[in-house]
Design an enzyme around this catalytic site. Structure first.
Site, PDB file in Angstrom:
ATOM      1  N   GLU B  60       0.770  -1.207   0.078  1.00  0.00           N
ATOM      2  CA  GLU B  60       0.080  -0.332  -0.041  1.00  0.00           C
ATOM      3  C   GLU B  60       1.099   1.301  -0.060  1.00  0.00           C
ATOM      4  O   GLU B  60       0.602   2.275  -0.411  1.00  0.00           O
ATOM      5  CB  GLU B  60      -0.776  -0.218   1.332  1.00  0.00           C
ATOM      6  CG  GLU B  60      -2.263  -0.934   0.697  1.00  0.00           C
ATOM      7  CD  GLU B  60      -1.768  -2.349   0.823  1.00  0.00           C
ATOM      8  OE1 GLU B  60      -1.392  -2.325   1.839  1.00  0.00           O
ATOM      9  OE2 GLU B  60      -2.880  -2.776   1.373  1.00  0.00           O
ATOM     10  N   HIS B 129     -10.810  -4.363   9.762  1.00  0.00           N
ATOM     11  CA  HIS B 129     -11.595  -4.272   8.638  1.00  0.00           C
ATOM     12  C   HIS B 129     -12.912  -4.051   8.463  1.00  0.00           C
ATOM     13  O   HIS B 129     -13.598  -3.487   7.458  1.00  0.00           O
ATOM     14  CB  HIS B 129     -11.744  -6.387   7.698  1.00  0.00           C
ATOM     15  CG  HIS B 129     -10.523  -6.310   7.510  1.00  0.00           C
ATOM     16  ND1 HIS B 129      -9.274  -6.275   8.465  1.00  0.00           N
ATOM     17  CD2 HIS B 129      -9.861  -6.469   5.942  1.00  0.00           C
ATOM     18  CE1 HIS B 129      -8.801  -7.361   7.156  1.00  0.00           C
ATOM     19  NE2 HIS B 129      -9.089  -7.321   6.182  1.00  0.00           N
TER      20      HIS B 129
END
Lengths: 378, 327, 422
Positions: B60, B129
């Site tokens: 990322e 998440h």
């Protein structure tokens, strides 16, 4: 790294560092200690190596490289002086000792190629052709600075010469460089991106992620690790498990080279090879350029983590001294020419200081300009 | 107008903008061959090829920074985070590079980039998440933050975001990808950034809601209407720059405000909106602004606890009753 | 145990105090430190704060009354406590020096006992805390200020007694329903021979601020002026017809103007008012001062309750008052205490002028001459008798729109005097 340690905690941090560092330096010195004779012999050997390269190099180019290194050296000395007078604030990371890296590498690319580097960026900016005036004015925090007084020493930018900045988070510029190389390839341009960073950045995740993608996608980027052997006050030996940085390239299947960073021609030649690989094959390269910074990490760093003797030993290998000695022995440089170079540099630095002094402070309303390219009134 | 899902609306926006401008490319984990973890990029690899629809390694920080670098020299990257949870790894590049580049270069390098992906709660995926991160990004000058709540808004705003010259954090919602709505087919259909939308007009109370909370607030408004309480539901759509004028004007009319959000309350966007309202419309308030936020705890896995952590119709209704003194 | 609250010493030179306003009513809870009344001293208006907690059982000194320092002004005690002994003691007390010396000691003693008895004075119940200050939502506070509603007269319906928007809306609605009664009430009363009865509404903070600010910027009475032009043809025709009916009547235009002004004032009670230090006084009848020029000055004899009198009566009274004025035979009550004035310089051929308000009246009409002028009526230029009237308003009471609305009514009536009959 520049912003890693708040100044109010530096004393405490240094105490910890220096107690450990003393042993580390001793260990390193033990392996690296050279007698006066050995030092002299090493210098002679380097000259011999360099003379071979000198023969293959145009004299005008040699004089240009010499001029640029002297310019950076004197610029940094002037910056140190201005810093001590309070003309320059904040962090100021000097490049003295490392001039051969920026000058040698950037001499190997075209003006339309890109350069991006870390916060120790004055030398690269000058080598890429930015004006000393605008750099000095930026250091002074003036409106005439290359970044309009908003970036300072660590954030020199000049779009007109494709100098894409000094970046002040260690390793932060490595993904950016990868993206710049990605863009040139995306547009089928044959431009090359040079990405400079210190050896401490190699420990960052951004290094791993970027080099992996660069090789995976075959991006025309040359990653130049300037190994000056200290991440702020921490020696390489204390921070990196495998210290042969060039060897890390094999983790990505990437080409790499170890380069003597005190020899401007060696740097230039290695970079030429890497640039050729990038331009013709669209492949990245990792160069580990062994160099040394004479000064502290920044102006507030007394450098207690290393010995005076160590610094002096490296000053024997000074890149300017080396190139001028080699050129003299080849009859390509005399006192008069050297004097002329120093004189030209002196004038340019004086002009830069005058420009910086005379440039106005940024207008107060500049505080809120350039926050957005497309500001939306809210 | 055709009735399509949020997912399809986003797909249309990407497709149209990629057709329109060669410099737009989509990069992220699983965006290509897999066609997106949430299928937003369905069919794009087939149409635009691997040069412009790029599957990345799980890196990322690396690909976010790569996008910023590409934007420095003129490309218009759309960087997909499989979810914004993973953008946390990339915050150095988003905040230190993208948000500040134009400023610290004295206006020389603009960063026309979009970071997009689902934000907020998902279904039973626990703490790492399932979180709403808009207040993080909205905090930083230099970034724009967009959160659509309908398929049409999603399409119009994403097209604007891609055309914008500044870095835009475009936050979708996993629970809303299947939500349907009428969406214009016009390729020039865009919705300007920084303009709030009054999703429902009312007179007694203003409910400011974004993303997933908009449909929840609208259901609450329907319920309250039966009791004779008229709710105005405002969706800012763009969190930064915030269209505070529209919100303040509404509060001046209704004198009461409830702010619904999925994110944690502390230092949240709701707190900011509340502060702005107090600063700009203090004399018009009949009750303290009331926030209805996600729980001030990490998201739990258990279904019953998860339901408690996310604001629902009942909690918004209760808050409205409180500020309208009808409890 | 019940205790007396006495007139406190509120300034170094204070000897007595006038009770300006009670902020608490009998039966209301009071808490230590809470302001319960306002007292006008020789220096300023000061607040009287309670030293003890309890219920305000009895108010001994009413608003407007003055008592010396130390004189009991109220009794505080438990809600169901027998205070008859204390009341007797207070009644017997001659006041003055003796009271002044004994009262604080008694109060101190009472306070000590209060502390012993109260189980936890530092943790008052919710009800007591609510009484410490007014809780009001910002919009409600603003609406109350604009509508001139005293928040202390309201009971909040929000949490903890917070006064909220709907409470103010209810209060405004209540006063709206009450307002017409004020205007309508007047005709029902007999024609008085004395000064006008009135109702006093305490000044709101906003009104007080407007008064202070305007007065200090312009002068003791901040004036502003409104001018309008009135078509007088019908009024002139009316006068002619009436005088034809009975030549004895000899009604003047000015008599009609006074009658119309009185009628208009009844429709606009806000203009028929005077500014008092702490309140605005709204008069329930129109006592119109009519300016009469004297050789060496000016006097304004008053037509009392002009709103209730016929045109003939008004005309006769004005004539008679004017005659005696010129003869210097008016009694003081005949030339003071008007609620509004009319000054007419039309007979001197003056087109238009501004008059200075006669305090404490809130307004005066300056009337010019009626003269033929070309005006446009139905798209054609015609000649009409036009008269210019300028109203001077005391801005502490009358705002622009208020004055304009009055003048509009005045004009409408005068242009169609038959309306007086409706």
């Amino acid at each position: 790294m520049s912003s890693r340690k708040p100044s109010n905690s530096r004393q405490q941090a240094d105490e910890v560092t220096s107690s450990v560092a003393t042993t580390a330096v001793t260990e390193q010195e033990a392996s690296d200690l050279l007698t006066a004779e050995e030092l002299h012999a090493e210098h002679e050997q380097r000259k011999e190596d360099q003379k071979g390269r000198i023969e293959a190099t145009d004299r005008e180019l040699l004089l240009h490289l010499l001029y640029q290194m002297v310019l950076i050296r004197r610029f940094e000395e002037k910056a140190a002086e201005a810093y001590s007078l309070g003309k320059i604030g904040g962090f100021c990371h000097l490049y003295i000792g490392q001039e051969a890296v920026a000058v040698g590498a950037i001499s190997a690319i075209r003006p339309d190629d890109y350069v991006i580097t870390s916060y120790r960026d004055h030398g690269h900016a000058l080598a890429k052709g930015m004006s000393a005036e605008e750099i000095m004015a930026e250091l002074y925090g003036k409106a005439g600075g290359c970044s309009a007084g908003k970036g300072g020493s660590m954030h020199l930018f000049d779009a007109s010469v494709n100098f894409l900045g000094g970046h002040a988070i260690v390793g932060g510029q490595i993904p950016l460089a990868t993206g710049i190389a990605f863009a040139t390839k995306y547009r089928n341009e044959d431009k090359v991106t040079l990405c400079f960073f210190g050896e401490a950045a190699v420990n960052q995740g951004s290094f791993n992620e970027s080099l992996n993608m660069a090789q995976l996608w075959k991006l025309p980027c040359v990653y130049i690790c300037e190994n000056n052997q200290y991440g702020m006050g921490t020696s390489l030996a204390r921070a990196m498990s495998l210290q042969d940085i060039a060897r890390k390239a094999c983790a990505y299947g990437m080409a790499s080279e170890f380069v003597d960073g005190m020899d401007v021609l060696a740097v230039r030649e290695a970079t030429l090879r890497a640039v050729e690989r990038a331009r013709t094959e669209s492949l990245p390269t990792l160069l580990e350029v062994r160099t040394y910074r004479y000064m502290g990490h920044s102006m507030s760093d007394p450098g207690n983590y290393r010995t005076r003797a160590e610094i002096e030993r490296y000053q024997q290998r000074d890149p300017i001294k080396l190139l001028s000695a080699s050129m003299r022995e080849k009859g390509l440089l005399d006192d008069e020419t050297m004097k002329q170079i120093e004189q030209r540099v002196h004038e340019e630095i004086e002009r830069a200081v005058r420009f910086a002094e005379e440039s106005p402070l940024p207008a107060p309303e500049e505080l809120y300009t350039d926050v957005y390219a497309n500001p939306i009134k809210s | 107008m055709p009735l399509i899902t949020m997912r399809e609306a986003l797909n249309q926006a990407l497709r149209e903008e990629m057709r329109r401008d060669e410099s737009v490319f989509l990069m992220g984990e699983e965006v290509g061959a897999y066609e997106g973890a949430y299928k937003v990029s369905r069919g794009l690899l087939a149409e635009f090829g691997p040069k412009r629809v790029i599957d990345t390694p799980i890196s990322e920080l690396g690909f976010a920074g790569l996008g910023v670098g590409a934007a420095m020299v003129g490309l218009r990257p759309v960087i997909e985070f499989m979810t914004f949870n993973f953008s946390i790894l990339a915050t150095d590049q988003i905040i230190n590079s993208a948000a500040k580049m134009l400023y610290m270069s004295g206006g020389q390098f603009k960063i026309p980039i979009v970071f997009r992906g689902p934000n907020g709660s998902a279904y039973q995926v626990s703490s790492q998440h399932s979180q709403a991160l808009e207040s993080w990004y909205a905090h930083f000058p230099g970034l724009k933050v967009v959160m659509p709540s309908t398929p049409a808004d999603a399409k119009g705003l994403l097209k604007s975001a891609i055309r914008d010259d500044d870095p835009v954090i475009f936050m979708e919602q996993e629970r809303m990808y299947g939500m349907k709505g009428e969406v214009p087919e016009d390729e020039d259909f865009i919705i300007p950034l920084g303009v709030a939308d009054i999703k429902r007009e009312g007179t007694d109370v203003t409910i400011v809601a974004r993303s997933l909370m908009v449909p929840v607030a609208l259901r609450a408004a329907e319920e309250l209407e039966k009791e004779g309480i008229s709710c105005e539901v405002i969706d800012p759509r763009t969190i930064r720059p915030l269209d505070i004028e529209t919100i303040v004007n509404s509060v001046k009319k209704t004198n009461r405000v409830v702010i619904a959000e999925e994110s944690h309350p502390f230092c949240g966007v709701g707190a900011e909106i509340s502060a702005e309202i107090i600063e700009r419309a203090f004399d018009y308030l009949d009750a303290p602004p009331r926030r209805v936020s996600g729980a001030d705890a990490p998201m739990p896995y258990a279904k019953n606890l998860e339901a408690l952590a996310i604001p629902d119709v009942q909690r918004i209704v209760a808050a409205v009753r409180e500020v309208t003194y009808t409890a | 145990m019940a205790t007396k609250i006495v007139m406190p010493k509120l300034s170094p030179t204070m000897e007595e105090g006038q009770l300006a306003r009670w902020l608490k009513k009998e039966g209301e809870q009071i808490a230590p430190g809470e302001t319960i009344a306002e007292v006008d001293t020789d220096k300023a208006t000061m607040e009287v704060t309670a030293n003890t907690a309890g219920v305000l059982r009895k108010i001994l000194v009413h608003e407007g009354e003055s008592v010396p320092l130390g004189h009991p002004i109220a009794i505080v005690g438990e809600a169901d406590e027998d205070i008859s002994a204390l009341l007797t003691e207070v009644e017997k007390s001659p006041g003055g020096e003796k009271v002044k010396q004994s009262a604080p000691a008694a109060e101190e003693r009472a306070a000590r006992e209060e502390r012993r008895e109260a189980p936890s004075p530092e943790a008052p119940s919710n009800g007591e805390r609510g009484a410490e200050r007014i809780f009001v939502s910002p919009i409600a506070a603003r609406m109350a200020a604009e509508a001139g509603i005293n928040l202390r007269t309201l009971k909040g319906s929000g949490p903890g007694g917070r006064i909220i928007k709907r409470d103010i809306e209810a209060a405004i609605e209540a006063s709206r329903q009450a307002a017409p009664r004020l205007a309508e009430a007047a005709p029902a009363q007999p024609i008085p021979s004395e000064a006008a009865p009135y109702e006093e509404v305490p000044l709101t903070e906003m009104r007080r601020t407007i008064a202070r600010r305007l007065a200090s910027s312009i002068g003791p009475v901040p004036h502003f002026f409104l001018t309008t032009e009135i078509e007088m043809d019908r009024a002139i025709e009316l006068r002619r017809s009436l005088n034809e009916l009975d030549p004895e009547l000899n009604i003047s235009l000015n008599d009609i103007i006074v009658k119309v002004a009185a009628a208009a004032l009844m429709q606009h009670p806000q203009v028929n008012a005077s500014f008092q230090e702490r309140a605005i006084r709204y008069y329930k009848q129109a006592d119109i001062g009519v300016a009469v020029a004297l050789e060496d000055g000016l006097i304004t004899p008053v037509v009392r309750a002009a709103n209730l009198k016929s045109l003939g009566t008004i005309s006769r009274e004005i004539r008679e008052l004017a005659e005696r004025a010129r003869a210097r035979k008016l009694k003081p009550e005949e030339y003071t205490g008007a609620t509004f004035s009319v000054s007419n310089l039309g007979m001197f051929g003056i087109d238009e002028f501004t008059a200075i308000i006669n305090p404490p009246e809130a307004g005066i009409l300056a009337v010019g001459a009626a003269q033929p002028k070309p005006v446009v009526r139905d798209g054609e230029i015609v000649i009409r008798q036009m008269m210019r009237v300028t109203m001077s308003c005391d801005h502490r009471i009358i705002d622009g729109a208020t004055g304009a609305q009055f003048l509009q009514t005045f004009k409408r009536l005068l242009e169609n005097p038959l309306r007086l009959l409706i």
